[in-house]
Design a protein around this motif. Structure first.
Motif, PDB file in Angstrom:
ATOM      1  N   ARG A  61       1.127  -0.670   0.131  1.00 28.14           N
ATOM      2  CA  ARG A  61      -0.306   0.028   0.433  1.00 28.14           C
ATOM      3  C   ARG A  61       0.943   0.614   0.038  1.00 28.14           C
ATOM      4  N   THR A  62       1.976   1.080   1.066  1.00 23.33           N
ATOM      5  CA  THR A  62       2.812   2.294   0.894  1.00 23.33           C
ATOM      6  C   THR A  62       3.436   2.460  -0.740  1.00 23.33           C
ATOM      7  N   ILE A  63       3.658   1.986  -1.634  1.00 23.63           N
ATOM      8  CA  ILE A  63       4.618   1.166  -2.728  1.00 23.63           C
ATOM      9  C   ILE A  63       3.295   2.354  -3.121  1.00 23.63           C
ATOM     10  N   GLY A  72      12.448   7.380   3.165  1.00 22.77           N
ATOM     11  CA  GLY A  72      12.987   6.678   1.794  1.00 22.77           C
ATOM     12  C   GLY A  72      12.312   6.682   0.509  1.00 22.77           C
ATOM     13  N   ARG A  73      13.109   6.421  -0.722  1.00 22.85           N
ATOM     14  CA  ARG A  73      12.234   6.462  -1.496  1.00 22.85           C
ATOM     15  C   ARG A  73      11.981   5.416  -2.263  1.00 22.85           C
ATOM     16  N   ILE A  81       8.166   8.313  -6.286  1.00 21.24           N
ATOM     17  CA  ILE A  81       7.004   8.195  -5.931  1.00 21.24           C
ATOM     18  C   ILE A  81       6.862   9.307  -5.154  1.00 21.24           C
ATOM     19  N   ALA A  82       7.342   8.424  -4.040  1.00 24.54           N
ATOM     20  CA  ALA A  82       7.582   9.235  -2.874  1.00 24.54           C
ATOM     21  C   ALA A  82       7.040  11.085  -2.414  1.00 24.54           C
ATOM     22  N   ALA A  83       8.166  10.966  -3.695  1.00 22.37           N
ATOM     23  CA  ALA A  83       8.168  13.338  -4.263  1.00 22.37           C
ATOM     24  C   ALA A  83       7.168  13.970  -4.789  1.00 22.37           C
TER      25      ALA A  83
END
Length: 336
Positions: A61-63, A72-73, A81-83
């Protein structure tokens, strides 16, 4: 031999949850996913395995940013994606889809199959009305259903049929990457193999890349290329599937494999029974989080987290038994 392209790279991913304990008590931090890293190449089926509560589903779900990462990245095809802001992430979602564990809860009971499968195409503004309907009919046939089922509601289908609809919804956008979160665990055993074979056929036809989350090692052995073993939010071992099943290194992996049922009456297997229960991620043990249950634990395991060591053929393990720190370690290996 041409090197395969890395489609997804997860680097030091963390997902922590803060649990309030009242006005005058300090909040508890639950480390659901704690500093994990792995890569998935295009066309590969990569598996995450482990006991319930180890953080597999939270990782998936986090991915997809269904839940925000704590740190993390997550690099998908060159995109961090994280950014990514919301609008850009929404545009990218048509290339990243998910098949959920429970086919009874993942489908909207108020919508027909026609509406469920048309919705992704409509949201991402793909095709006109007539073309969408053709795509929906075609996808239903591919997953083993028919035009006859278009105007039925989810409650009119069996569990296996519902999961086929869930798979069709994920694949209809023709994504590059699909996260399958325990896609067969809620199904009857007789139906599981049909759904697994369907997913393998779809992978070939649409050139899909899978992150397959499961606790069923027999399923993992049948359909995956590489496996990452998770324990209490951390990855303890990564290897090619065949290598992991024939030459497991981490004591936790060995215990999991020992629990797989034998396939022949004459086959003999020594069952490894782990002591105690899985610790709470809100209060994980110091050092190696597995040491309270490990049959080969050393003194250093209680105080220091193990480093990851490489063992050739894309096989890595995080265990002090394979880190030459003290003279007692080679002795422990020979007696484990």
């Amino acid at each position: 031999m041409m090197k395969q392209k890395v489609l997804l790279s997860v680097n030091n991913l963390k997902k922590y949850y803060d649990i309030p304990q009242g006005l005058f008590k300090e909040k508890i931090i639950v480390k659901a996913v704690d500093d994990i890293s792995f890569t998935i190449t295009k066309g590969e089926t990569f598996a995450l395995v482990g006991e319930s509560g180890c953080g597999k589903s939270t990782t998936g779900r986090t991915i997809l940013k269904l839940t925000e990462p704590t740190g993390g990245r997550i690099i998908f095809d060159g995109n961090d994606i994280a950014a990514l802001p919301y609008k850009k992430m929404r545009t990218l979602r048509n290339r990243m889809q998910m098949v959920f564990q429970d086919p009874y809860a993942s489908l909207n009971p108020k919508k027909t199959v026609r509406e469920i499968l048309t919705e992704p195409l409509r949201v991402h503004k793909k095709f006109d009305h007539d073309t969408r309907l053709k795509k929906v009919k075609s996808m239903l046939e591919i997953v083993g259903l028919s035009e006859y089922h278009l105007d039925r509601y989810p409650h009119e289908f069996s569990g296996g049929q519902r999961q086929r609809i869930g798979i069709a919804r994920a694949v209809i956008l023709q994504p590059d990457f699909i996260i399958a979160d325990e896609p067969v665990s809620a199904l009857d055993v007789s139906v599981q193999s049909q759904v697994i074979n369907l997913m393998l056929e779809l992978q070939k036809e649409f050139e899909l890349t899978y992150l397959f989350i499961s606790h069923d090692l027999s399923v993992i052995q049948h359909m995956t290329d590489r496996v990452a073993v998770m324990y209490l939010g951390k990855i303890v071992e990564i290897a090619k599937t065949e290598d992991l099943f024939t030459n497991p290194k981490h004591p936790y992996t060995k215990a999991l494999l020992s629990a797989v049922p034998i396939t022949h009456p004459k086959e003999k297997k020594e069952r490894i029974i782990l002591k105690g229960d899985v610790p709470s991620p809100a209060n994980p043990p110091s050092g190696c989080t597995f040491h309270p249950r490990c049959p080969a634990a050393l003194d250093i395991c209680k105080t220091q987290a193990p480093k990851t060591s490489e063992h050739g053929n894309s096989h890595s393990v995080s265990c002090h038994l394979y880190n030459k720190i003290e003279e007692e370690i080679p002795h422990a290996i020979s007696h484990s």
